[in-house]
Design a protein around this motif. Structure first.
Motif, PDB file in Angstrom:
ATOM      1  N   UNK A 146       0.823  -1.505   0.579  1.00  0.00           N
ATOM      2  CA  UNK A 146      -0.183  -0.588  -0.108  1.00  0.00           C
ATOM      3  C   UNK A 146       0.813   1.296   0.172  1.00  0.00           C
ATOM      4  N   UNK A 147       0.418   2.195   0.124  1.00  0.00           N
ATOM      5  CA  UNK A 147       1.119   3.864  -0.434  1.00  0.00           C
ATOM      6  C   UNK A 147       0.925   4.255   0.903  1.00  0.00           C
ATOM      7  N   UNK A 148       2.422   4.384   1.622  1.00  0.00           N
ATOM      8  CA  UNK A 148       2.196   5.128   2.943  1.00  0.00           C
ATOM      9  C   UNK A 148       1.209   6.844   2.819  1.00  0.00           C
ATOM     10  N   UNK A 149       1.343   6.500   3.677  1.00  0.00           N
ATOM     11  CA  UNK A 149      -0.001   7.882   4.252  1.00  0.00           C
ATOM     12  C   UNK A 149       0.359   9.115   3.132  1.00  0.00           C
ATOM     13  N   UNK A 150       0.224   9.575   2.502  1.00  0.00           N
ATOM     14  CA  UNK A 150      -0.171  10.905   1.545  1.00  0.00           C
ATOM     15  C   UNK A 150       0.829  10.369   0.024  1.00  0.00           C
ATOM     16  N   UNK A 151       0.829   9.495  -0.206  1.00  0.00           N
ATOM     17  CA  UNK A 151       2.029   9.359  -1.226  1.00  0.00           C
ATOM     18  C   UNK A 151       0.316   8.187  -2.790  1.00  0.00           C
ATOM     19  N   UNK A 152       0.870   8.813  -3.572  1.00  0.00           N
ATOM     20  CA  UNK A 152       2.338   8.839  -4.093  1.00  0.00           C
ATOM     21  C   UNK A 152       2.304  10.487  -4.514  1.00  0.00           C
ATOM     22  N   UNK A 153       2.830  11.288  -4.536  1.00  0.00           N
ATOM     23  CA  UNK A 153       2.442  12.247  -3.998  1.00  0.00           C
ATOM     24  C   UNK A 153       3.305  12.978  -5.659  1.00  0.00           C
ATOM     25  N   UNK A 154       4.239  12.797  -6.063  1.00  0.00           N
ATOM     26  CA  UNK A 154       5.000  13.230  -7.410  1.00  0.00           C
ATOM     27  C   UNK A 154       5.463  14.603  -7.109  1.00  0.00           C
ATOM     28  N   UNK A 169       4.292  -5.792  10.416  1.00  0.00           N
ATOM     29  CA  UNK A 169       4.464  -7.085  10.232  1.00  0.00           C
ATOM     30  C   UNK A 169       3.771  -7.320   9.224  1.00  0.00           C
ATOM     31  N   UNK A 170       2.519  -6.845   8.009  1.00  0.00           N
ATOM     32  CA  UNK A 170       1.298  -7.865   6.903  1.00  0.00           C
ATOM     33  C   UNK A 170       1.703  -6.346   5.625  1.00  0.00           C
ATOM     34  N   UNK A 171       2.448  -5.690   6.213  1.00  0.00           N
ATOM     35  CA  UNK A 171       2.893  -5.020   4.814  1.00  0.00           C
ATOM     36  C   UNK A 171       4.242  -4.098   4.617  1.00  0.00           C
ATOM     37  N   UNK A 172       3.949  -3.873   3.051  1.00  0.00           N
ATOM     38  CA  UNK A 172       4.966  -3.332   2.456  1.00  0.00           C
ATOM     39  C   UNK A 172       4.481  -1.505   2.244  1.00  0.00           C
ATOM     40  N   UNK A 173       4.869  -0.265   3.130  1.00  0.00           N
ATOM     41  CA  UNK A 173       4.204   0.612   2.909  1.00  0.00           C
ATOM     42  C   UNK A 173       4.969   1.344   1.528  1.00  0.00           C
ATOM     43  N   UNK A 174       4.749   1.768   0.083  1.00  0.00           N
ATOM     44  CA  UNK A 174       5.026   2.549  -0.200  1.00  0.00           C
ATOM     45  C   UNK A 174       5.449   3.887  -0.986  1.00  0.00           C
ATOM     46  N   UNK A 175       6.647   3.888  -1.331  1.00  0.00           N
ATOM     47  CA  UNK A 175       6.557   5.997  -1.888  1.00  0.00           C
ATOM     48  C   UNK A 175       7.400   5.949  -2.753  1.00  0.00           C
ATOM     49  N   UNK A 176       6.949   7.031  -4.016  1.00  0.00           N
ATOM     50  CA  UNK A 176       7.597   7.291  -5.039  1.00  0.00           C
ATOM     51  C   UNK A 176       8.668   8.155  -4.835  1.00  0.00           C
ATOM     52  N   UNK A 177       9.489   8.277  -4.795  1.00  0.00           N
ATOM     53  CA  UNK A 177      11.051   9.164  -5.200  1.00  0.00           C
ATOM     54  C   UNK A 177      11.456   9.433  -7.036  1.00  0.00           C
ATOM     55  N   UNK A 178      12.002  10.427  -7.073  1.00  0.00           N
ATOM     56  CA  UNK A 178      12.964  10.547  -7.504  1.00  0.00           C
ATOM     57  C   UNK A 178      14.060   9.314  -8.573  1.00  0.00           C
TER      58      UNK A 178
END
Length: 193
Positions: A146-154, A169-178
Motif C-alpha cells: 500500500x502507499x504510505x500516507x499521502x503517497x504517491x505525491x510526485x 508485520x503484514x504490509x510494505x508501505x511504498x513511496x514515490x521518489x526521484x
C-alpha cells in the motif's frame, strides 16, 4: 579440517572447509572456493540448489528468490544489476507474498531513520504519469502493499520510481521518489522446480 558442506554440481564437487587455524594455504583454498561459488551466481542452475542459494544470501518465496543489496545506487543502476541475473528484476512478486513480507520485516532491511536503506522495488510510473506498473506485470492492488500516507505525491513533478518507505508485520508501505536518488535495492529471480 572439518567438512561443512559438500555440494555435487554437475559432477563437480564444491567443498567448503572450516579451518583448524593451522594453515594459511587452507585459508586461500577456502577463499578460492567462495569466489567460485559467487561466480556460479550467474548460472541459473545455481538457483535450484538450496545450499548455494543460502550461501549467496538469497531467500526463497514460492517460485521466487529475493535478496537485499546494501549498495546505494540510483534506480536505473539497481534495475540493471537485478536484470543481470537470469530471469531477474527489481522486487515485485516477493512484495505480494505475505510470508515474504513478514520475512522482510523481521530482517529489518528498512531503517526509517536512514533514508538510503529504503530499497528500490520494481514499481514505476515512467510510461504514464500516475499509472504505476509492476515490472513483472502483476496486479497493482494487493493486500501486502500500500502507499504510505499521502503517497504517491510526485513531489517536484519528478517522482516516478518507488522505494519501500517502511514496513509493518503484514504490509510494505511504498513511496514515490526521484529515480536519480540513491537507495539500496531488492532483486528477485524467478525459479521453477
Amino acid at each position: 579440517m572439518q567438512r561443512i558442506a559438500n555440494v555435487d554440481r554437475n559432477k563437480t564437487t564444491i567443498a567448503l572447509e572450516a579451518l583448524n587455524g593451522s594453515s594459511r594455504s587452507n585459508l586461500y583454498r577456502v577463499n578460492a572456493d567462495i569466489a567460485d561459488i559467487k561466480r556460479k551466481q550467474d548460472d541459473e542452475s545455481t538457483y535450484r540448489d538450496p545450499v548455494l542459494v543460502k550461501l549467496l544470501g538469497w531467500q526463497r518465496s514460492e517460485n521466487v528468490l529475493f535478496k537485499y543489496f546494501p549498495d546505494a545506487v540510483n534506480y536505473g543502476t539497481a534495475r540493471a544489476r537485478c536484470s543481470g541475473y537470469p530471469r531477474g528484476r527489481l522486487a515485485t512478486k516477493v512484495l505480494r507474498d505475505p510470508q515474504a513480507v513478514r520475512d522482510i520485516n523481521s530482517r529489518r532491511y528498512v531503517d526509517v531513520n536512514e533514508d538510503v536503506t529504503q530499497p528500490w522495488v520494481g514499481y514505476v510510473d515512467l510510461v504514464v504519469e500516475g499509472t504505476f506498473k509492476w515490472a513483472d506485470g502483476g496486479s497493482t492492488n494487493h493486500a501486502t502493499t500500500t502507499w504510505h500516507g499521502g503517497q504517491p505525491d510526485d513531489a517536484g513533478g519528478n517522482e516516478d520510481c518507488v522505494e519501500i518507505l517502511t514496513t509493518s508485520a503484514e504490509k510494505v508501505y511504498l513511496n514515490d521518489l526521484t529515480c536519480s536518488d540513491h537507495r539500496h535495492y531488492m532483486c528477485e529471480v524467478d525459479i521453477y522446480s
